[in-house]
Design an enzyme around this catalytic site. Structure first.
Site, PDB file in Angstrom:
ATOM      1  N   ASP A  24      -3.974  -2.253   6.973  1.00  0.00           N
ATOM      2  CA  ASP A  24      -5.087  -1.512   7.423  1.00  0.00           C
ATOM      3  C   ASP A  24      -6.421  -2.027   7.224  1.00  0.00           C
ATOM      4  OD1 ASP A  24      -3.070   0.374   7.649  1.00  0.00           O
ATOM      5  OD2 ASP A  24      -3.661   1.604   6.101  1.00  0.00           O
ATOM      6  N   GLU A  72      -3.958   2.405   9.973  1.00  0.00           N
ATOM      7  CA  GLU A  72      -3.727   3.761   9.564  1.00  0.00           C
ATOM      8  C   GLU A  72      -4.476   4.402  10.808  1.00  0.00           C
ATOM      9  OE1 GLU A  72      -4.726   5.290   5.939  1.00  0.00           O
ATOM     10  OE2 GLU A  72      -4.577   7.480   6.476  1.00  0.00           O
ATOM     11  N   LYS A 129       0.204   3.689  12.203  1.00  0.00           N
ATOM     12  CA  LYS A 129       0.952   4.396  11.032  1.00  0.00           C
ATOM     13  C   LYS A 129       0.206   5.559  10.669  1.00  0.00           C
ATOM     14  CE  LYS A 129      -0.390   2.001   6.921  1.00  0.00           C
ATOM     15  NZ  LYS A 129      -1.290   2.977   6.384  1.00  0.00           N
ATOM     16  N   THR A 158      -5.870   0.266   0.905  1.00  0.00           N
ATOM     17  CA  THR A 158      -6.654   0.037  -0.363  1.00  0.00           C
ATOM     18  C   THR A 158      -5.218  -0.167  -1.450  1.00  0.00           C
ATOM     19  OG1 THR A 158      -6.501   2.553  -0.858  1.00  0.00           O
ATOM     20  CG2 THR A 158      -8.433   1.321  -0.069  1.00  0.00           C
ATOM     21  N   CYS A 162      -2.386   2.634   0.461  1.00  0.00           N
ATOM     22  CA  CYS A 162      -1.710   2.210   1.469  1.00  0.00           C
ATOM     23  C   CYS A 162      -0.722   1.070   1.297  1.00  0.00           C
ATOM     24  CB  CYS A 162      -2.355   2.036   3.000  1.00  0.00           C
ATOM     25  SG  CYS A 162      -2.884   3.694   3.345  1.00  0.00           S
ATOM     26  N   GLN A 202       7.875  -4.161 -16.054  1.00  0.00           N
ATOM     27  CA  GLN A 202       9.426  -3.939 -16.138  1.00  0.00           C
ATOM     28  C   GLN A 202      10.432  -4.918 -15.418  1.00  0.00           C
ATOM     29  OE1 GLN A 202      10.228   0.601 -16.551  1.00  0.00           O
ATOM     30  NE2 GLN A 202       8.401   0.619 -15.425  1.00  0.00           N
TER      31      GLN A 202
HETATM   32  C1  C5J Z   1      -5.423   3.255   3.070  1.00  0.00           C
HETATM   33  C2  C5J Z   1      -6.460   5.331   2.504  1.00  0.00           C
HETATM   34  N1  C5J Z   1      -5.307   2.276   4.030  1.00  0.00           N
HETATM   35  N2  C5J Z   1      -7.047   4.864   1.434  1.00  0.00           N
HETATM   36  N3  C5J Z   1      -6.124   4.243   3.283  1.00  0.00           N
HETATM   37  O1  C5J Z   1      -5.129   2.762   1.858  1.00  0.00           O
HETATM   38  O2  C5J Z   1      -6.702   6.271   2.723  1.00  0.00           O
END
Ligand code: C5J
Length: 220
Positions: A24, A72, A129, A158, A162, A202
């Protein structure tokens, strides 16, 4: 077999069965006037990783690794956007609204495009997506299976949304994932730090974390 110096322990990289997935890196998240900014976020935080993400992308390309990009975005009629996603919160612009880079998070609009510095090359797969995870409602799993990919190097934005969702989806499907810590970013530094920690915790419960330099060193 190359070895990436990673956390929580070294990662054995099988380049022939690995792919770089860049999540993204779109104008809508990284430039002013897009979806990220409409939620009140400081997009300059994300802009800072672009040179590192580009170095990682070029290194993986040079090593002959499969490269996948994700975006996205939604269909223009919003038929793949749950109303809950569109209506939640109080953003300045909602998904599908007209903004400075066209309709927000809509496929084909300028804002949904990947930034020019990281633009896909011919032959690289681009996955559109509708969700946060790249496996949900996409062909990603089938594409990776067809290419024989079992390992993922992960970058993009981020970190805690995502990127993390995609890593968790991949982990549950049996992929070994390494997150490039300086080629991913969040609008919230504390969320990024927490995500990096919980991924490798872990005994790599979700996956590994490594610097871009460490990944490129292994590729050399
Ligand atoms: C992504 C979002 N790509 N933060 N989207 O992380 O809405």
């Amino acid at each position: 077999m190359a070895v990436i110096q990673a956390e929580p322990f070294p990662f054995p990289l099988d380049v022939a069965h690995a792919a770089l997935i860049v999540i993204d890196m779109q104008r809508d998240f990284i430039e002013p006037g897009g979806f990220g900014a409409s939620l009140g976020n400081d997009v300059t935080l994300l802009q800072a990783i672009v040179p590192t993400a580009r170095r990682l992308l070029e290194g993986c390309r040079a090593a002959g690794m499969t490269v996948i990009h994700t975006r996205e975005c939604h269909r223009p009629d919003l038929s793949d956007c749950p109303p809950a996603k569109r209506e939640r919160g109080a953003p300045a612009l909602r998904i599908g609204d007209p903004g400075p880079m066209g309709r927000v998070l809509i496929a084909g609009e300028p804002g949904a495009e990947i930034i020019s510095e990281l633009a896909p090359r011919p032959g690289e797969t681009v996955i559109d997506k509708p969700g946060k995870g790249a496996f949900y409602a996409t062909e990603l799993g089938a594409i990776l299976a067809a290419k024989g990919v079992r390992q993922l190097i992960v970058a993009g934005v981020t970190t805690e949304v995502c990127v993390q969702t995609t890593m968790r989806e991949a982990n549950d499907r049996g992929y070994d994932c390494v997150l490039a810590v300086d080629a991913t970013e969040s609008y919230f530094p504390a969320f990024k730090a927490a995500t990096l920690a919980m991924i490798a915790a872990q005994g790599a419960i979700v996956g590994w974390t490594a610097s871009t330099d460490a990944i490129l060193e292994a590729l050399r």
